[in-house]
Motif scaffolding. Structure first.
Motif, PDB file in Angstrom:
ATOM      1  N   LYS A 155     -21.771  63.966  -3.709  1.00 24.03           N
ATOM      2  CA  LYS A 155     -21.567  65.418  -3.755  1.00 24.03           C
ATOM      3  C   LYS A 155     -22.027  66.005  -5.080  1.00 24.03           C
ATOM      4  O   LYS A 155     -22.578  67.104  -5.121  1.00 24.03           O
ATOM      5  CB  LYS A 155     -20.090  65.753  -3.526  1.00 24.03           C
ATOM      6  CG  LYS A 155     -19.634  65.527  -2.095  1.00 24.03           C
ATOM      7  CD  LYS A 155     -18.214  66.013  -1.898  1.00 24.03           C
ATOM      8  CE  LYS A 155     -17.809  65.865  -0.445  1.00 24.03           C
ATOM      9  NZ  LYS A 155     -16.434  66.356  -0.192  1.00 24.03           N
ATOM     10  N   ARG A 179     -22.745  65.585   4.152  1.00 25.46           N
ATOM     11  CA  ARG A 179     -23.334  64.296   3.826  1.00 25.46           C
ATOM     12  C   ARG A 179     -24.743  64.176   4.376  1.00 25.46           C
ATOM     13  O   ARG A 179     -25.015  64.505   5.526  1.00 25.46           O
ATOM     14  CB  ARG A 179     -22.469  63.167   4.395  1.00 25.46           C
ATOM     15  CG  ARG A 179     -22.997  61.758   4.135  1.00 25.46           C
ATOM     16  CD  ARG A 179     -22.051  60.716   4.676  1.00 25.46           C
ATOM     17  NE  ARG A 179     -20.751  60.841   4.051  1.00 25.46           N
ATOM     18  CZ  ARG A 179     -20.457  60.378   2.845  1.00 25.46           C
ATOM     19  NH1 ARG A 179     -21.383  59.767   2.133  1.00 25.46           N
ATOM     20  NH2 ARG A 179     -19.247  60.524   2.355  1.00 25.46           N
ATOM     21  N   GLY A 186     -16.966  66.622   4.255  1.00 26.59           N
ATOM     22  CA  GLY A 186     -16.999  65.598   3.223  1.00 26.59           C
ATOM     23  C   GLY A 186     -15.682  65.360   2.543  1.00 26.59           C
ATOM     24  O   GLY A 186     -15.639  65.151   1.355  1.00 26.59           O
ATOM     25  N   TRP A 241     -26.221  59.107  -1.443  1.00 28.24           N
ATOM     26  CA  TRP A 241     -25.752  60.500  -1.486  1.00 28.24           C
ATOM     27  C   TRP A 241     -24.424  60.631  -2.209  1.00 28.24           C
ATOM     28  O   TRP A 241     -23.518  59.836  -2.028  1.00 28.24           O
ATOM     29  CB  TRP A 241     -25.609  61.020  -0.056  1.00 28.24           C
ATOM     30  CG  TRP A 241     -25.063  62.422   0.045  1.00 28.24           C
ATOM     31  CD1 TRP A 241     -25.758  63.581   0.006  1.00 28.24           C
ATOM     32  CD2 TRP A 241     -23.687  62.792   0.211  1.00 28.24           C
ATOM     33  NE1 TRP A 241     -24.918  64.661   0.129  1.00 28.24           N
ATOM     34  CE2 TRP A 241     -23.633  64.204   0.255  1.00 28.24           C
ATOM     35  CE3 TRP A 241     -22.496  62.074   0.314  1.00 28.24           C
ATOM     36  CZ2 TRP A 241     -22.451  64.905   0.413  1.00 28.24           C
ATOM     37  CZ3 TRP A 241     -21.306  62.772   0.454  1.00 28.24           C
ATOM     38  CH2 TRP A 241     -21.293  64.170   0.518  1.00 28.24           C
ATOM     39  N   SER A 273     -19.019  60.936   8.529  1.00 25.05           N
ATOM     40  CA  SER A 273     -18.532  62.308   8.585  1.00 25.05           C
ATOM     41  C   SER A 273     -18.841  62.883   9.941  1.00 25.05           C
ATOM     42  O   SER A 273     -19.947  62.782  10.442  1.00 25.05           O
ATOM     43  CB  SER A 273     -19.214  63.145   7.483  1.00 25.05           C
ATOM     44  OG  SER A 273     -18.840  64.475   7.579  1.00 25.05           O
TER      45      SER A 273
END
Length: 597
Positions: A170, A161, A415, A168, A409
């Motif tokens: 993935k 992250r 993540g 943000w 995180s």
């Protein structure tokens, strides 16, 4: 029992009623008075017209569905054993692979037991080849799509992250298809090497067959492949099977994929209320050398196990937990404490009297709870009719809305957000039990589920072989192709779904779990299932006329070997892997057209 559990039974009754109806309206062409012949319809008795073809498809669909249900029951029952800490290590390394190969093995066995074994054995080799090729291609591609993350300009995969970027994600939807991919652990490369070693048995039986010209269609009638080759190949396959199980048990303690799978099964059980946290992680068993979670506030794995639950109940996403949130969490973990107990625990951890606890404080608190088995007692009440029910959750809706994509995180976490939410459903027969009683009940439920699944698979594999063989005859296609395409859908559906489910978590560990299960299934086909096949060839005195099929299996596994050696898998590899499935069928067809059997 859930209503869906009755579906297979209803289908069985329908199939049997169709069989009885057909037997009273058609002439049975067989003279075999065996029990199975009387119970299941002889598919050759269907009329040789459109109506008969539809009947064949309907019966085949029913058998296939029952086999799929049986395969899923075997998988679900065996995974329940992962909830027993003292068995988790051996179950993950030995029991799961063996039971996963039972459906394919059953089809292989029954394909060679009938009076027309030399013809029907094509169904067995088709199921074996189709299962191997399908597992290494179709679910592999699905996992790549389900687990892909963005790849930045530096070639780094977007697992960690970016705390400076509130937007943000993935997978950046604007990043493009080929600018995404997955990464996995080094275990996949090691397992791929083991997979190649297990191909030895194919070569042991295939090379002598080529020397005897068993691959040439013009000399097919003169084929006399040495029976001893099949026997030696079967013995070697059994030896490789034992080696594979030993090797998997050897690396179990260092196998992140198996640890991850065990943890995921435990998380699901906890979310669904199947067991309490102390039933899953009993102190007297958790320190055994079986790859289980150590109850230690500094344990990286223990933190990773607890973090999804902390995030789930951190409703406002402020990385701390309030008293109300903690109460919701403990109740859903099966502890059901009183409000006074929760307040005492909270005050003990909240030493600065801030009114909230951090994740590290929560981990320390859970260590204390697990180390003191008498600290929290499940609270149950009785309804007016005497039924035991669990005390309802407080503000359950708010707990369900507490999942947030942007949770914090820690350093070791890559993540693992966004676990799919499920409404906890505490079984009445487990809600009031102690941890040890819960484990005993889980064992009973596991063996019952697995036993019924094995029964369904063994009982319906034989008539399914007849259906596949008859279907090939009616559409004038080799039974090999019919079994290659259809048999894996019934026998391997559970592996496909499980692998894709893990991949959607979009972590390196989850991708390692997914790919490892697929490569492991191929290893089991090369050892356990192939050994059964070769012993059939030897003891039934059958000819080895499967050169094209053998080359197909070896070619696909060699191609996947080079792909599996890579830890990084950009999405262009999905295109390559997807093409292997039709290429495998084309290879068999082309070799047969060129004069190879």
């Amino acid at each position: 029992m859930k209503p869906a559990s009755f579906v297979p039974i209803v289908i069985i009754l329908i199939v049997l009623s169709v069989s009885v109806h057909a037997d009273t309206n058609t002439t049975n062409t067989t003279t075999d008075d065996s029990f199975l012949t009387k119970l299941f319809i002889d598919v050759k008795a269907f009329p040789n017209d459109g109506y008969g073809f539809v009947q064949l498809l309907m019966v085949g669909a029913a058998y296939g569905y029952i086999l799929m249900v049986g395969s899923n029951m075997i998988k679900d029952g065996s995974e329940l054993l992962l909830l027993v800490p003292s068995l988790a290590g051996v179950v993950g390394s030995v029991v799961l692979p063996v039971l996963g190969a039972v459906p394919d093995g059953a089809i292989v066995i029954f394909s060679g037991l009938g009076p027309d074994a030399q013809t029907q054995i094509s169904v067995g080799i088709g199921a074996l080849a189709g299962s191997t090729v399908m597992l290494l291609t179709v679910p592999w591609v699905m996992c790549l799509f389900g687990g892909r993350v963005s790849i930045n300009n530096n070639g780094e995969y977007n697992y960690i992250r970016d705390k400076s970027n509130p937007e943000w994600k993935k997978l950046d939807p604007e990043g493009g298809f080929f600018n995404s991919g997955v990464r996995c652990g080094p275990l996949i490369g090691y397992n791929a090497k083991v997979m190649i070693v297990t191909l030895v048995s194919f070569l042991i039986v295939q090379i002598p067959a080529l020397v005897k010209h068993c691959a040439k269609t013009d000399t097919k009638e003169e084929c006399n492949s040495p029976p001893i080759a099949a026997l030696v190949g079967g013995i070697v396959a059994i030896a490789l099977f034992c080696f594979y199980l030993w090797d998997q048990a050897r690396i179990a303690n260092d196998d992140e994929a198996k640890e991850g799978k065990i943890d995921e099964v435990r998380k699901k059980a906890l979310e669904r209320g199947l067991m309490s946290i102390r039933g899953l992680l009993p102190l007297d068993q958790i320190r055994d050398r079986d790859g289980d979670i150590a109850i230690d506030k500094d344990s990286k794995r223990f933190k990773a196990f607890l973090r999804p639950f902390f995030r789930k109940y951190d409703v406002d996403g402020d990385e701390v937990m309030s008293l109300e949130e903690l109460e919701l969490l403990l109740r859903d973990m099966g502890e059901k404490p009183s409000k006074e107990q929760v307040k005492d625990i909270f005050d003990k951890v909240d030493t600065d009297h801030s009114g909230s606890i951090s994740f590290s404080e929560f981990v320390e608190m859970m260590c204390d709870v697990l180390e003191n088995n008498d600290s929290l007692h499940p609270v149950a009440s009785l309804t007016t009719n005497g039924t035991r029910v669990v005390e309802p959750l407080l503000n359950k809706e708010s707990s369900r809305s507490g999942v947030h994509e942007g949770g914090a995180s820690d350093d070791e976490n890559d993540g693992e957000d966004n676990d799919e939410e499920e409404e906890p459903e505490v079984p009445e027969d487990l809600a009031h039990l102690t941890p040890k009683q819960q484990q005993r009940r889980i064992l009973i439920r596991s063996f019952g589920t697995m036993g019924l699944g094995v029964f369904l698979v063994l009982f319906f594999s034989d008539p399914m072989v007849d259906v596949l063989s008859s279907l090939g005859d009616r559409i004038h296609v080799s039974p090999f192709y019919v079994a290659f395409v259809l048999a894996p859908l019934a026998s391997n559906a559970s592996e496909l779904i499980a692998a894709y489910s893990y991949s959607k978590k979009k972590t390196e560990k989850s991708m390692t779990i997914s790919f490892s299960s697929l490569v492991g299934a191929a290893c089991m086909n090369n050892t356990f299932c192939l050994a059964l096949f070769l012993f059939l060839v030897y003891f039934k005195d059958l000819k080895w006329e499967f050169t094209a099929e053998t080359v197909c299996i070896i070619a696909v596994e060699m191609a996947m070997f080079f792909i599996a050696l890579r830890r990084s898998h950009p999405m262009w590899t999905a295109v390559v892997v997807a093409l292997l499935y039709p290429a495998a069928l084309g290879l068999v067809n082309g070799m047969e057209a060129a004069g190879l059997d």
